[in-house]
Design a protein around this motif. Sequence first.
Motif, mmCIF file in Angstrom:
data_model
loop_
_atom_site.group_PDB
_atom_site.id
_atom_site.type_symbol
_atom_site.label_atom_id
_atom_site.label_comp_id
_atom_site.label_asym_id
_atom_site.label_seq_id
_atom_site.Cartn_x
_atom_site.Cartn_y
_atom_site.Cartn_z
ATOM 1 N N ARG A 60 0.774 -1.382 0.011
ATOM 2 C CA ARG A 60 0.089 0.027 -0.033
ATOM 3 C C ARG A 60 0.892 1.192 0.061
ATOM 4 O O ARG A 60 0.347 2.447 -0.415
ATOM 5 C CB ARG A 60 -0.874 0.140 1.235
ATOM 6 N N ALA A 61 2.059 1.121 0.664
ATOM 7 C CA ALA A 61 3.053 2.379 0.364
ATOM 8 C C ALA A 61 4.327 1.777 -0.237
ATOM 9 O O ALA A 61 4.621 0.629 -0.087
ATOM 10 C CB ALA A 61 3.212 2.559 1.925
ATOM 11 N N GLU A 62 5.094 2.537 -0.893
ATOM 12 C CA GLU A 62 6.256 2.239 -1.743
ATOM 13 C C GLU A 62 7.573 2.675 -0.734
ATOM 14 O O GLU A 62 7.475 3.976 -0.226
ATOM 15 C CB GLU A 62 5.999 3.241 -2.979
ATOM 16 N N ARG A 63 8.544 2.235 -0.768
ATOM 17 C CA ARG A 63 9.866 2.602 -0.350
ATOM 18 C C ARG A 63 10.522 3.615 -1.314
ATOM 19 O O ARG A 63 10.069 3.100 -2.597
ATOM 20 C CB ARG A 63 10.794 1.607 0.078
ATOM 21 N N ALA A 64 11.318 4.255 -1.017
ATOM 22 C CA ALA A 64 11.971 5.057 -1.931
ATOM 23 C C ALA A 64 13.058 4.125 -2.900
ATOM 24 O O ALA A 64 13.448 3.142 -2.412
ATOM 25 C CB ALA A 64 12.992 5.995 -1.407
ATOM 26 N N PRO A 65 13.004 4.300 -4.183
ATOM 27 C CA PRO A 65 14.087 3.616 -5.033
ATOM 28 C C PRO A 65 15.445 3.451 -4.420
ATOM 29 O O PRO A 65 15.674 4.426 -3.912
ATOM 30 C CB PRO A 65 13.900 4.122 -6.431
ATOM 31 N N GLU A 66 15.996 2.394 -4.745
ATOM 32 C CA GLU A 66 17.437 2.265 -4.366
ATOM 33 C C GLU A 66 18.366 3.384 -4.531
ATOM 34 O O GLU A 66 19.125 3.897 -3.842
ATOM 35 C CB GLU A 66 18.205 0.973 -5.081
#
Length: 240
Positions: free
Chosen positions: A193-199
Amino acid sequence: MKKEILGVMFDDLTREEAVQAGAKLLEEDKFHYVVTPNPEFILAAGKDEEFRRVLNSADLVLADGIGVVYSAKIKGTPLKGRVPGIEFAADMLSCLSQRGGRLYLLGAKPGVAEEAGRRIAEQYPGVTLCGAQDGYFQDEEAALLKVAAARPDLLFVCLGAPKQEKWMARWGKHTGARLAIGLGGALDVFAGRAERAPESWRKLGLEWAYRLKKEPQRAGRMAKLPLVLVKAAGERLKKR
Ligand code: UDP
């Protein structure tokens, strides 16, 4: 070794060292809890003595976020690096999967913990999801009884700070779990439901900026964060 940042005692560990320490806690037949303070926690702990005590009584205090690492550096007591709670949680799931064990998920909006559990069980086949419960309960003790009845080994407590840390310190030993971890919004990430920041953003230490971009409503909450750096600078100057 512990390093103090504005009253909060952090464990100075790399991610690998944190995993080793966490794996050991998961093997010991008694309750432990882990906290993952970010700069918001540090500011809150400065005004809430109980919260500070609960943080400092944890078995592991991990530096979640670049703001803590910068503060430590400015203060003149640098940490080896950050150990994001979500990464530590994934590492503990790998450990649990290898040895086989039971996981309980407590927190987030209704339905989220169940979805996170389904995804985790797919990804970590040795993990048995023994229960899930949303984080909007009224009765703390009733929530505890449900957790204890499920007999977890590992417990993720995701109620936001300081609620999750106070819940673990108060009720944790009655859950029967070996290890509880306070993880804020992690279930939203595990549930997709929530996304982490890209690498690429993470490598630059810009996870906070990505989160602000995705959730601009956090701006008010985040505006206070540079205060931690200012306070850390003040501490250093005081020591001279
Ligand atoms: N939450 C909850 N019960 C509450 C308040 C919050 O379960 O009474 C959940 C909320 O749904 C979210 C998490 O706790 O999943 C807190 O997220 P937040 O963004 O505050 O935490 P962070 O990731 O910044 O530590």
